[in-house]
Design a protein around this motif. Structure first.
Motif, PDB file in Angstrom:
ATOM      1  N   SER A  70      41.323  41.404  49.733  1.00 59.22           N
ATOM      2  CA  SER A  70      42.207  40.227  50.332  1.00 59.22           C
ATOM      3  C   SER A  70      41.142  39.185  50.536  1.00 59.22           C
ATOM      4  CB  SER A  70      42.777  40.539  51.601  1.00 59.22           C
ATOM      5  OG  SER A  70      43.265  39.379  52.427  1.00 59.22           O
ATOM      6  N   VAL A  71      39.676  39.609  50.796  1.00 57.41           N
ATOM      7  CA  VAL A  71      38.803  38.289  51.001  1.00 57.41           C
ATOM      8  C   VAL A  71      38.609  37.599  49.598  1.00 57.41           C
ATOM      9  CG1 VAL A  71      36.296  37.879  51.620  1.00 57.41           C
ATOM     10  CG2 VAL A  71      37.602  39.541  52.910  1.00 57.41           C
ATOM     11  N   GLY A  75      39.352  33.915  48.609  1.00 58.71           N
ATOM     12  CA  GLY A  75      38.083  33.151  47.909  1.00 58.71           C
ATOM     13  C   GLY A  75      38.663  32.344  46.508  1.00 58.71           C
ATOM     14  N   VAL A  76      39.478  33.109  45.891  1.00 58.42           N
ATOM     15  CA  VAL A  76      39.868  32.654  44.591  1.00 58.42           C
ATOM     16  C   VAL A  76      41.123  31.508  44.779  1.00 58.42           C
ATOM     17  CG1 VAL A  76      41.540  32.942  42.505  1.00 58.42           C
ATOM     18  CG2 VAL A  76      39.655  34.640  43.091  1.00 58.42           C
ATOM     19  N   PHE A  77      41.782  31.621  45.915  1.00 55.70           N
ATOM     20  CA  PHE A  77      42.575  30.442  46.331  1.00 55.70           C
ATOM     21  C   PHE A  77      41.848  29.214  46.755  1.00 55.70           C
ATOM     22  CE2 PHE A  77      45.306  28.729  49.845  1.00 55.70           C
ATOM     23  CZ  PHE A  77      46.523  28.266  49.061  1.00 55.70           C
ATOM     24  N   ILE A  78      41.134  29.369  47.724  1.00 55.60           N
ATOM     25  CA  ILE A  78      40.113  28.357  48.124  1.00 55.60           C
ATOM     26  C   ILE A  78      39.209  27.663  47.049  1.00 55.60           C
ATOM     27  CG2 ILE A  78      38.344  27.741  49.769  1.00 55.60           C
ATOM     28  CD1 ILE A  78      39.298  29.662  51.576  1.00 55.60           C
ATOM     29  N   PHE A  80      40.324  27.368  43.664  1.00 55.80           N
ATOM     30  CA  PHE A  80      41.449  26.544  43.208  1.00 55.80           C
ATOM     31  C   PHE A  80      41.499  25.147  44.040  1.00 55.80           C
ATOM     32  CE2 PHE A  80      43.340  30.327  41.086  1.00 55.80           C
ATOM     33  CZ  PHE A  80      42.718  29.849  39.670  1.00 55.80           C
ATOM     34  N   ILE A  81      41.670  25.503  45.276  1.00 52.03           N
ATOM     35  CA  ILE A  81      41.877  24.097  46.092  1.00 52.03           C
ATOM     36  C   ILE A  81      40.659  23.221  46.043  1.00 52.03           C
ATOM     37  CG2 ILE A  81      42.266  23.376  48.369  1.00 52.03           C
ATOM     38  CD1 ILE A  81      44.617  24.479  47.312  1.00 52.03           C
ATOM     39  N   ALA A  82      39.263  23.937  46.111  1.00 56.01           N
ATOM     40  CA  ALA A  82      38.086  23.080  46.032  1.00 56.01           C
ATOM     41  C   ALA A  82      38.028  22.374  44.788  1.00 56.01           C
ATOM     42  CB  ALA A  82      36.699  24.016  46.157  1.00 56.01           C
ATOM     43  N   VAL A  83      38.406  23.213  43.554  1.00 59.88           N
ATOM     44  CA  VAL A  83      38.319  22.294  42.146  1.00 59.88           C
ATOM     45  C   VAL A  83      39.027  21.360  42.116  1.00 59.88           C
ATOM     46  CG1 VAL A  83      38.992  22.854  39.721  1.00 59.88           C
ATOM     47  CG2 VAL A  83      37.559  24.545  41.003  1.00 59.88           C
ATOM     48  N   GLY A  84      40.308  21.397  42.742  1.00 57.53           N
ATOM     49  CA  GLY A  84      41.376  20.095  42.843  1.00 57.53           C
ATOM     50  C   GLY A  84      40.712  19.093  43.719  1.00 57.53           C
ATOM     51  N   LEU A  85      40.035  19.481  44.967  1.00 57.69           N
ATOM     52  CA  LEU A  85      39.549  18.498  45.361  1.00 57.69           C
ATOM     53  C   LEU A  85      38.237  17.587  44.772  1.00 57.69           C
ATOM     54  CD1 LEU A  85      39.392  16.931  48.456  1.00 57.69           C
ATOM     55  CD2 LEU A  85      37.909  18.640  49.290  1.00 57.69           C
ATOM     56  N   VAL A  86      37.523  18.558  44.331  1.00 58.50           N
ATOM     57  CA  VAL A  86      36.544  17.736  43.626  1.00 58.50           C
ATOM     58  C   VAL A  86      36.970  17.210  42.395  1.00 58.50           C
ATOM     59  CG1 VAL A  86      34.460  18.302  41.751  1.00 58.50           C
ATOM     60  CG2 VAL A  86      34.811  19.530  44.010  1.00 58.50           C
ATOM     61  N   TYR A  87      37.977  17.500  41.710  1.00 55.02           N
ATOM     62  CA  TYR A  87      38.590  16.696  40.529  1.00 55.02           C
ATOM     63  C   TYR A  87      38.829  15.391  41.182  1.00 55.02           C
ATOM     64  CZ  TYR A  87      41.731  15.300  36.917  1.00 55.02           C
ATOM     65  OH  TYR A  87      42.175  14.601  35.913  1.00 55.02           O
ATOM     66  N   ALA A  88      39.565  15.446  42.285  1.00 55.17           N
ATOM     67  CA  ALA A  88      40.196  14.412  42.861  1.00 55.17           C
ATOM     68  C   ALA A  88      39.181  13.288  43.342  1.00 55.17           C
ATOM     69  CB  ALA A  88      41.527  14.384  44.214  1.00 55.17           C
ATOM     70  N   TRP A  89      38.050  13.675  43.824  1.00 57.76           N
ATOM     71  CA  TRP A  89      37.068  13.142  44.215  1.00 57.76           C
ATOM     72  C   TRP A  89      36.515  12.436  43.217  1.00 57.76           C
ATOM     73  CZ3 TRP A  89      31.551  14.736  44.378  1.00 57.76           C
ATOM     74  CH2 TRP A  89      30.808  13.764  44.898  1.00 57.76           C
ATOM     75  N   ARG A  90      36.106  13.003  42.084  1.00 58.96           N
ATOM     76  CA  ARG A  90      35.255  12.494  40.980  1.00 58.96           C
ATOM     77  C   ARG A  90      36.209  11.572  40.203  1.00 58.96           C
ATOM     78  NH1 ARG A  90      30.872  15.463  38.334  1.00 58.96           N
ATOM     79  NH2 ARG A  90      31.300  13.895  36.956  1.00 58.96           N
TER      80      ARG A  90
END
Length: 97
Positions: A70-71, A75-78, A80-90
């Motif tokens: 589950s951890v 981690g995979v879910f977070i 994906f969210i982090a990659v989306g946030l970095v993409y939006a930031w860039r």
């Protein structure tokens, strides 16, 4: 019923009654206004992170009894969210200008 309602109700059309009414503010200017697309992007990002919170908070409350699988899944879910946030930031979506 509709006919009876039309016959029995008081109907005195005055200019004040025919005026468009919205949220207690008298209309000023035209009714057409364009909204910049960045406001929709902010709303979309809010929805994405609200859904993230909906999944993350219940998981965090029962974290001790879930196990390492589950951890890893969270981690995979977070990730994906982090990659989306970095993409939006860039792309510059998160700047308010």
């Amino acid at each position: 019923m509709f006919g009876g309602n039309a016959l029995l109700r008081p109907s005195h059309a005055t200019p004040e009654k025919l005026l468009t009414y919205e949220c207690g503010v008298d209309p000023v200017g035209e009714g057409w206004a364009q909204t910049h697309v960045r406001y929709y992007v902010y709303a979309y990002l809010y929805v994405v992170f609200a859904v993230d919170a909906v999944f993350l908070f219940p998981w965090a409350t029962v974290f001790a009894g879930l196990g390492w699988v589950s951890v890893a899944e969270m981690g995979v879910f977070i990730g994906f969210i982090a990659v989306g946030l970095v993409y939006a930031w860039r792309k510059g979506v998160l700047t308010w200008t």
